[in-house]
Design a protein around this motif. Structure first.
Motif, PDB file in Angstrom:
ATOM      1  N   MET A 117      57.934  40.912   8.963  1.00 22.22           N
ATOM      2  CA  MET A 117      58.500  42.256   9.069  1.00 22.22           C
ATOM      3  C   MET A 117      59.989  42.256   8.718  1.00 22.22           C
ATOM      4  N   SER A 118      60.734  41.276   9.218  1.00 11.36           N
ATOM      5  CA  SER A 118      62.170  41.243   8.935  1.00 11.36           C
ATOM      6  C   SER A 118      62.439  40.983   7.456  1.00 11.36           C
ATOM      7  N   PHE A 119      61.595  40.174   6.819  1.00 15.45           N
ATOM      8  CA  PHE A 119      61.747  39.939   5.383  1.00 15.45           C
ATOM      9  C   PHE A 119      61.516  41.236   4.613  1.00 15.45           C
ATOM     10  N   ALA A 120      60.483  41.988   5.005  1.00 17.80           N
ATOM     11  CA  ALA A 120      60.197  43.259   4.345  1.00 17.80           C
ATOM     12  C   ALA A 120      61.326  44.263   4.566  1.00 17.80           C
ATOM     13  N   ILE A 121      61.878  44.300   5.784  1.00 18.30           N
ATOM     14  CA  ILE A 121      62.987  45.213   6.073  1.00 18.30           C
ATOM     15  C   ILE A 121      64.209  44.842   5.232  1.00 18.30           C
ATOM     16  N   GLY A 122      64.456  43.544   5.087  1.00 21.91           N
ATOM     17  CA  GLY A 122      65.570  43.100   4.255  1.00 21.91           C
ATOM     18  C   GLY A 122      65.410  43.520   2.805  1.00 21.91           C
ATOM     19  N   LEU A 123      64.196  43.399   2.281  1.00 21.36           N
ATOM     20  CA  LEU A 123      63.936  43.840   0.910  1.00 21.36           C
ATOM     21  C   LEU A 123      64.148  45.340   0.766  1.00 21.36           C
TER      22      LEU A 123
ATOM     23  N   PHE B 200      65.766  37.159   2.885  1.00 20.33           N
ATOM     24  CA  PHE B 200      66.006  35.910   3.606  1.00 20.33           C
ATOM     25  C   PHE B 200      67.136  36.062   4.625  1.00 20.33           C
ATOM     26  N   LEU B 201      68.175  36.818   4.274  1.00 23.60           N
ATOM     27  CA  LEU B 201      69.304  36.975   5.194  1.00 23.60           C
ATOM     28  C   LEU B 201      68.919  37.731   6.457  1.00 23.60           C
ATOM     29  N   PHE B 202      67.935  38.617   6.349  1.00 23.95           N
ATOM     30  CA  PHE B 202      67.479  39.348   7.535  1.00 23.95           C
ATOM     31  C   PHE B 202      66.676  38.459   8.486  1.00 23.95           C
ATOM     32  N   GLU B 203      66.434  37.220   8.084  1.00 18.16           N
ATOM     33  CA  GLU B 203      65.757  36.264   8.964  1.00 18.16           C
ATOM     34  C   GLU B 203      66.740  35.576   9.910  1.00 18.16           C
ATOM     35  N   VAL B 204      68.038  35.767   9.679  1.00 17.45           N
ATOM     36  CA  VAL B 204      69.048  35.054  10.473  1.00 17.45           C
ATOM     37  C   VAL B 204      68.893  35.292  11.979  1.00 17.45           C
TER      38      VAL B 204
END
Length: 242
Positions: free
Chosen positions: A107-113, A158-162
């Motif tokens: 979900m966080s990867f999708a939100i980052g995109l 990837f950065l939203f995975e931090v």
């Protein structure tokens, strides 16, 4: 010695299976994307007027777009395969914690995109186009457009995975909230370098990207504090029960 060699062979066999499944899934997604590339490009190009400089650019562009989209679609499956591979090396607690993070990672990867696609890219692209049109007649090639699009979207996935990474490392005892606070200035410096690398060399674009990155780090610190308190509470309860 024979047992250790057998274990190594088993690990290599399992790794081979993971790689084969991941590559096969990626190739299936790649073929599907190529079949629907004529519907995919108008969506990604947002109907901007783009030009091609040669016939080979068409092949490079189509395969590049299909490969990038396929990689994004394949990442959840690849992450699941990676977890299956490392599962035997984890204890029950680590396995339980890590499997709970898989949906959040996706979900966080999708939100980052989505953040990169709908906020960062159109803002920076529109700003640079208006800036260029002051003195020039702007003609954008499809290759330049999609390269800029990918550079403005995929890194944010990837950065939203931090934040999740910081929470996971806290939950297994690798880092603490105090440790994250003590390295805050170094983390900000790294994030500033990252924002400079993934954006055009103008102050507006870098600030537009840097502020969300710093916010993500602070969110990770906050979630890390919550995870640390829960972990400490569990450790206090367990000795009492014993």
């Amino acid at each position: 010695m024979e047992n250790s060699e057998q274990t190594l062979v088993e690990h290599l066999t399992d790794l081979r299976k993971v790689l084969i499944r991941s590559i096969f899934f990626f190739l299936v997604c790649f073929i599907i994307c190529l079949l629907f590339i004529n519907r995919l490009i108008p969506v990604l190009s947002n109907h901007y007027d783009l030009v091609m400089l040669g016939p080979l650019d068409v092949i490079r562009l189509y395969t590049g777009i299909a490969g990038s989209v396929s990689l994004g679609i394949s990442l959840p499956f690849i992450a699941l395969q990676a977890w299956i591979f490392i599962r035997p090396a984890l204890n029950d607690k680590e396995a339980k914690v890590s499997v709970m993070f898989i949906p959040a990672i996706i979900m966080s990867f999708a939100i980052g995109l989505m953040f990169g696609l709908f906020i960062v890219f159109p803002t920076i692209y529109g700003f640079l186009m208006r800036l260029g049109e002051i003195n020039f007649s702007m003609m954008i090639t499809a290759r330049e457009y999609f390269s800029f699009l990918l550079m403005s979207t995929i890194p944010f996935g990837f950065l939203f995975e931090v934040p999740l990474l910081l929470v996971f490392l806290t939950s297994i005892g690798v880092v603490t909230p105090d440790m994250l606070k003590s390295i805050r200035k170094y983390a900000y410096l790294i994030l500033a370098v990252v924002s400079a690398l993934i954006t055009p060399p103008d102050f507006f674009s870098q600030i537009l990207v840097l502020i969300p990155l710093m916010s993500l780090y602070e969110l990770g610190v906050l979630l890390s504090r919550i995870s640390f308190k829960r972990r400490a509470a569990v450790q206090e309860i367990q000795p009492n029960e014993a």
